[in-house]
Design an enzyme around this catalytic site. Structure first.
Site, PDB file in Angstrom:
ATOM      1  N   CYS A  74      63.593  32.728  40.962  1.00 18.32           N
ATOM      2  CA  CYS A  74      65.027  32.217  41.712  1.00 18.32           C
ATOM      3  C   CYS A  74      65.069  30.975  42.305  1.00 18.32           C
ATOM      4  CB  CYS A  74      65.311  33.500  42.466  1.00 18.32           C
ATOM      5  SG  CYS A  74      66.760  33.278  42.617  1.00 18.32           S
ATOM      6  N   CYS A  78      66.117  42.058  44.664  1.00 17.57           N
ATOM      7  CA  CYS A  78      67.239  41.903  44.547  1.00 17.57           C
ATOM      8  C   CYS A  78      67.793  43.127  43.319  1.00 17.57           C
ATOM      9  CB  CYS A  78      68.085  41.114  44.840  1.00 17.57           C
ATOM     10  SG  CYS A  78      68.381  40.002  42.958  1.00 17.57           S
TER      11      CYS A  78
END
Length: 374
Positions: free
Chosen positions: A112, A208
């Site tokens: 990410c 997440c």
């Protein structure tokens, strides 16, 4: 020079802050705003936040977007939410699923940072006329003889340098990490002083997009029909049982095998030693079978001194985020590869994890573990 090492006065310097809705990025924005910078807050919507809003402590979820907006209103800065869901699915979630199916143990937070935050968001910050992108990571950016250097945070308990090894030199020139010299209690104290409602908000613990910790369920959802059962096999060739899918296991795992130990003179605990996804086999053995002394690295990102193929460098390497750095010798190879020879064998070295290279507190770079041998 201002406090960020840029030539203009703070009020003439635009800084984009990546705001996740947590206390760290919120304090980063408030600190820079207090110093007079032209701060713009940006929060990325990375996945369907309708589901994630039900889970506390998940990054970039619906509640976090709301929290980031409240903080921005409190400190008086503009705030924007950018829909990066498609990019995140392609570059992070799909990569996560495919890595597990290859028998690897991926680190989506690194992907990410590498593919979304420090590439796409950084480009967006430039388009907005910013001269820096600031984040709430606990890591330090210091000026060195050859340019900006990446160093561990002052607080070893919060240091996030392992997850930022893929930051390139060009990205490091544009990035700033205002919290690298603080401890977490100091950051929370600042949040209280600024009157931020997130001052006591818990840290994000889970990946997440895996709010309940069930990685295998996410892989099965992203790649329907790909999670298949197979045999659990001892290193000596004995079939000890069955498993529900290779994605449920990682190198070094001991708990959850469901087969107990091997009884001999005394019962010997078993660990996952190797994964063979093509054969749908999980190979287990005693802890000594996990020992590895040589590690092959791919996709190297190098921030250290120039090294030519055939040269070597004495370093320390972290092979998992929670493990201490171990003394080793780094040998650069062709095409973004390298080889690490460990001074002492390490256990639980897993393909798909990162090998991050240090000299003292400085991060010299690193790469992805491709294979490891005894």
């Amino acid at each position: 020079m201002n406090s960020l090492g840029l030539p203009k006065r703070p009020q003439d310097t635009r800084v984009v802050v990546a705001m996740s809705g947590g206390v760290d990025s919120s304090v980063t924005a408030a600190l820079l705003r207090e110093e007079g910078y032209d701060v713009v807050g940006i929060t990325l919507q990375l996945y369907d936040h309708g589901m994630a809003v039900q889970k506390a402590g998940a990054c970039c979820a619906g509640q976090d977007i709301y929290d980031a907006r409240r903080v921005s209103d409190r400190i008086g800065i503009p705030h924007y939410v950018l829909d990066y869901e498609g990019r995140f699915t392609r570059d992070v979630m799909d990569d996560f699923a495919d890595s597990y199916l290859r028998g690897e143990t991926p680190i989506p937070c690194v992907r990410c940072n590498q593919k979304v935050k420090f590439r796409d968001l950084l480009n967006t910050a430039r388009e907005l006329g910013a001269e820096a992108l600031a984040t709430g990571h606990y890591v330090r950016r210091l000026a060195g003889r050859g340019g900006a250097e990446l160093h561990r945070a002052v607080d070893p308990a919060k240091d996030q340098s392992y997850f930022l090894f893929a930051t390139t030199r060009e990205q490091l020139d544009f990035l700033r990490f205002p919290l690298g010299g603080l401890t977490k209690p100091e950051t929370r104290a600042l949040a209280g002083r600024y009157g931020l409602e997130v001052a006591a908000k818990p840290d994000s613990q889970d990946i997440c997009f895996v709010p309940d910790g069930d990685y295998a369920a996410v892989v099965a959802s992203l790649r329907p029909g790909s999670v298949e059962p197979g045999d659990i096999v001892h290193v000596d060739g004995r079939v000890l049982g069955r498993h529900r899918g290779v994605v449920h296991y990682t190198i070094g795992q001991r708990k959850g095998l469901g087969i107990g130990g091997i009884r001999g003179a005394e019962e010997e605990a078993l660990y996952v030693v190797r994964l063979e996804p093509a054969q749908r086999r999980v190979i287990v053995g005693p802890r000594r079978a996990l020992a590895r002394s040589s590690v092959a690295i791919r996709d190297v990102n190098w921030l250290g001194p120039d090294l030519s193929e055939g040269e070597s460098l004495e370093v320390a390497v972290k092979l998992r985020s929670a493990q201490p750095a171990a003394p080793a010798t780094w040998y650069p190879g062709p095409g973004g590869t390298a080889r690490v020879e460990l001074r002492e064998p390490q256990h639980g070295v897993a393909p798909g994890q990162a090998c991050v290279v240090y000299q003292g507190d400085r991060v010299l770079g690193g790469g992805w573990i491709a294979a490891a041998t005894a």
